[in-house]
Design a protein around this motif. Structure first.
Motif, mmCIF file in Angstrom:
data_model
loop_
_atom_site.group_PDB
_atom_site.id
_atom_site.type_symbol
_atom_site.label_atom_id
_atom_site.label_comp_id
_atom_site.label_asym_id
_atom_site.label_seq_id
_atom_site.Cartn_x
_atom_site.Cartn_y
_atom_site.Cartn_z
ATOM 1 N N LEU A 175 34.706 28.834 -64.075
ATOM 2 C CA LEU A 175 34.372 27.959 -62.878
ATOM 3 C C LEU A 175 32.687 27.615 -63.037
ATOM 4 N N ASN A 186 35.457 24.340 -52.928
ATOM 5 C CA ASN A 186 36.135 22.994 -53.146
ATOM 6 C C ASN A 186 36.435 22.652 -54.758
ATOM 7 N N PHE A 187 37.393 21.891 -54.966
ATOM 8 C CA PHE A 187 37.758 21.975 -56.367
ATOM 9 C C PHE A 187 37.700 20.483 -56.596
ATOM 10 N N THR A 197 37.985 17.524 -59.664
ATOM 11 C CA THR A 197 38.839 17.477 -60.907
ATOM 12 C C THR A 197 38.125 16.167 -61.558
ATOM 13 N N THR A 245 43.929 19.881 -65.256
ATOM 14 C CA THR A 245 43.726 20.449 -63.817
ATOM 15 C C THR A 245 44.963 21.266 -63.164
ATOM 16 N N VAL A 246 46.094 20.761 -63.721
ATOM 17 C CA VAL A 246 47.421 21.519 -63.104
ATOM 18 C C VAL A 246 47.526 22.835 -63.781
ATOM 19 N N HIS A 284 44.801 24.741 -65.187
ATOM 20 C CA HIS A 284 43.927 25.345 -64.763
ATOM 21 C C HIS A 284 43.942 26.298 -63.190
ATOM 22 N N LEU A 285 44.848 25.090 -62.404
ATOM 23 C CA LEU A 285 45.064 25.831 -61.035
ATOM 24 C C LEU A 285 46.329 26.943 -61.178
ATOM 25 N N THR A 286 47.229 26.627 -62.167
ATOM 26 C CA THR A 286 48.249 27.625 -62.206
ATOM 27 C C THR A 286 47.808 28.891 -62.950
ATOM 28 N N ASP A 287 46.629 28.758 -63.520
ATOM 29 C CA ASP A 287 46.080 29.840 -64.357
ATOM 30 C C ASP A 287 45.157 30.788 -63.228
ATOM 31 N N LEU A 288 44.617 29.883 -62.141
ATOM 32 C CA LEU A 288 43.877 30.480 -61.020
ATOM 33 C C LEU A 288 44.820 31.216 -60.225
ATOM 34 N N ARG A 289 45.869 30.789 -59.895
ATOM 35 C CA ARG A 289 47.053 31.409 -59.113
ATOM 36 C C ARG A 289 47.340 32.538 -59.956
#
Length: 135
Positions: A16, A31-32, A34, A43-44, A46-51
């Motif tokens: 990040l 706040n993210f 893109t 971005t999707v 990366h957000l899936t990885d973050l989850r």
């Protein structure tokens, strides 16, 4: 300020880039942002990885007690050994991060840059006398 944070968990790593408050001094709200519609697919991912990183997976083995510095040094030597044995940087990335992550992120992700930093770090260790510690 501008800070970089590596989040690791459940076999994934996500970097990040944080602008604003010093995240070490106090809790912050993130706040993210893109890169626009053209980077929406990335971005999707990366957000899936973050989850996945933030999820609690009780089937995973306990967290390693290695420090970040020790892991960086270990990764550096793994990359160097792979290259010395005739492997490629991409193959070294697959050893450390898995073939799936490399296939997904090699061209546009951080794995390629990380492997290159690991190679340079290992060369500095070896040519700076670190190798004598292993003999």
């Amino acid at each position: 300020g501008h800070q970089h944070v590596l989040l690791r968990g459940n076999g994934l790593v996500l970097q990040l880039a944080i602008t604003g408050a010093d995240i070490v001094r106090e809790p912050v709200k993130l706040n993210f942002v893109t890169g626009g519609a053209g980077s929406l697919e990335r971005t999707v991912v990366h957000l899936t990885d973050l989850r996945r990183i933030l999820s609690i997976d009780r089937t995973q083995p306990p967290v390693s007690t290695w420090t970040a510095r020790a892991l960086n040094r270990r990764d550096s030597l793994v990359v160097y050994d792979c290259l010395a044995a005739g492997g490629t940087e991409r193959e070294a990335g697959a050893i450390l991060h898995g073939a799936t992550a490399v296939a997904r992120d090699w061209r546009h992700g951080s794995i390629r840059q990380r492997i290159r930093r690991d190679r340079l770090r290992a060369e500095n260790f070896i040519f700076g006398g670190y190798r004598a510690l292993l003999e």
